[in-house]
Design an enzyme around this catalytic site. Structure first.
Site, PDB file in Angstrom:
ATOM      1  N   ARG A  63      47.770  17.999  -2.498  1.00 35.15           N
ATOM      2  CA  ARG A  63      46.939  18.691  -1.502  1.00 35.15           C
ATOM      3  C   ARG A  63      45.454  18.452  -1.732  1.00 35.15           C
ATOM      4  O   ARG A  63      44.659  18.530  -0.787  1.00 35.15           O
ATOM      5  CB  ARG A  63      47.292  20.176  -1.474  1.00 35.15           C
ATOM      6  CG  ARG A  63      48.712  20.413  -0.949  1.00 35.15           C
ATOM      7  CD  ARG A  63      49.120  21.857  -1.057  1.00 35.15           C
ATOM      8  NE  ARG A  63      49.013  22.373  -2.403  1.00 35.15           N
ATOM      9  CZ  ARG A  63      49.948  22.202  -3.354  1.00 35.15           C
ATOM     10  NH1 ARG A  63      51.063  21.556  -3.083  1.00 35.15           N
ATOM     11  NH2 ARG A  63      49.764  22.688  -4.555  1.00 35.15           N
ATOM     12  N   GLU A 100      50.485  25.832 -14.623  1.00 42.78           N
ATOM     13  CA  GLU A 100      51.012  27.204 -14.540  1.00 42.78           C
ATOM     14  C   GLU A 100      52.537  27.145 -14.661  1.00 42.78           C
ATOM     15  O   GLU A 100      53.156  28.037 -15.209  1.00 42.78           O
ATOM     16  CB  GLU A 100      50.595  27.822 -13.196  1.00 42.78           C
ATOM     17  CG  GLU A 100      50.963  29.282 -13.042  1.00 42.78           C
ATOM     18  CD  GLU A 100      50.678  29.831 -11.654  1.00 42.78           C
ATOM     19  OE1 GLU A 100      50.294  29.047 -10.766  1.00 42.78           O
ATOM     20  OE2 GLU A 100      50.882  31.028 -11.459  1.00 42.78           O
TER      21      GLU A 100
HETATM   22  P1  AMP Z   1      46.360  24.753 -12.772  1.00 45.90           P
HETATM   23  O1  AMP Z   1      46.317  23.451 -13.490  1.00 45.90           O
HETATM   24  O2  AMP Z   1      47.244  25.750 -13.445  1.00 45.90           O
HETATM   25  O3  AMP Z   1      44.990  25.300 -12.458  1.00 45.90           O
HETATM   26  O4  AMP Z   1      47.109  24.493 -11.424  1.00 45.90           O
HETATM   27  C1  AMP Z   1      46.476  23.937 -10.384  1.00 45.90           C
HETATM   28  C2  AMP Z   1      47.370  22.966  -9.659  1.00 45.90           C
HETATM   29  O5  AMP Z   1      48.693  23.470  -9.427  1.00 45.90           O
HETATM   30  C3  AMP Z   1      46.768  22.715  -8.336  1.00 45.90           C
HETATM   31  O6  AMP Z   1      46.909  21.344  -8.048  1.00 45.90           O
HETATM   32  C4  AMP Z   1      47.556  23.573  -7.390  1.00 45.90           C
HETATM   33  O7  AMP Z   1      47.788  22.872  -6.215  1.00 45.90           O
HETATM   34  C5  AMP Z   1      48.859  23.883  -8.085  1.00 45.90           C
HETATM   35  N1  AMP Z   1      49.160  25.315  -8.152  1.00 45.90           N
HETATM   36  C6  AMP Z   1      49.254  26.074  -9.274  1.00 45.90           C
HETATM   37  N2  AMP Z   1      49.586  27.320  -9.004  1.00 45.90           N
HETATM   38  C7  AMP Z   1      49.681  27.404  -7.672  1.00 45.90           C
HETATM   39  C8  AMP Z   1      49.988  28.469  -6.763  1.00 45.90           C
HETATM   40  N3  AMP Z   1      50.261  29.707  -7.208  1.00 45.90           N
HETATM   41  N4  AMP Z   1      49.993  28.187  -5.449  1.00 45.90           N
HETATM   42  C9  AMP Z   1      49.710  26.928  -5.010  1.00 45.90           C
HETATM   43  N5  AMP Z   1      49.421  25.894  -5.807  1.00 45.90           N
HETATM   44  C10 AMP Z   1      49.410  26.117  -7.130  1.00 45.90           C
END
Ligand code: AMP
Length: 175
Positions: A63, A100
């Site tokens: 995205r 995450e």
């Molecule tokens: P992070 O590395 O944990 O900050 O996760 C960010 C990446 O995971 C981004 O590319 C987001 O698109 C995706 N992502 C993580 N958690 C979510 C969520 N709750 N909803 C949508 N996308 C998420």
């Protein structure tokens, strides 16, 4: 132009238990499919990013490519793509990171950023900050300068900004 952020927020759909139980996925597809919301999202991102004078926008799949490409075009910048391992055809640099929901790695073409270029790191969602931290690593490995880190959505309760301390970070919508 002042963008109505609440109108953007109204176009984000919560999908509980996707892709795993306990995760509430922030689905931006309804926002992207609405012409006015899409334009206003790009406009609001550009308002913050423009003064930071980036040469390039760096987006991660998938995205981050959509809003990142539109933002780069609006700013008159180039766009560079961080991708999952094995997807890029040329020589790459790589960084591993924690998500995450899992472990992953990102790669970038070794010639994507020239030393000294100002790079705006962009993604749809800041969750734990692992992905953005990995992108900082890619930019700095190649001698680029992080001009700012910009998200559409930030999940404040996951404290992702802790991993981005010392950098200029902004999100349009906070949960
Ligand atoms: P992070 O590395 O944990 O900050 O996760 C960010 C990446 O995971 C981004 O590319 C987001 O698109 C995706 N992502 C993580 N958690 C979510 C969520 N709750 N909803 C949508 N996308 C998420």
């Amino acid at each position: 132009m002042t963008v109505d952020i609440a109108a953007l927020e109204a176009r984000i759909r919560d999908v509980p238990d996707f892709p795993k139980p306990g995760i509430v996925f922030k689905d931006i597809m309804p926002l992207l499919s609405d012409p006015e919301a899409l334009r206003n999202t790009v406009e609001a991102l550009a308002e913050w990013a423009g003064p930071r004078e980036p040469d390039l926008v760096l987006g991660a799949e998938a995205r981050g490519f959509i809003t990142g490409g539109a933002l780069a075009c609006r700013l008159g910048c180039g766009f560079v793509a961080a991708r999952k391992p094995g997807k890029l055809p040329w020589r790459t640099v790589s960084v591993k990171y924690a998500l995450e929901y899992g472990l992953d790695a990102l790669e970038l073409h070794a010639d994507a950023i020239k030393p000294g270029q100002r790079v705006l790191i962009h993604d749809d969602v800041l969750a734990t900050g692992g992905t953005a931290r990995a992108k900082i690593g890619l930019v700095e490995q190649l001698g680029g300068v992080v001009a700012g880190i910009l998200f559409v959505i930030q999940l404040d309760f996951l404290d992702g900004t802790d991993q981005l301390e010392g950098y200029d970070v902004h999100s349009l919508i906070h949960y």
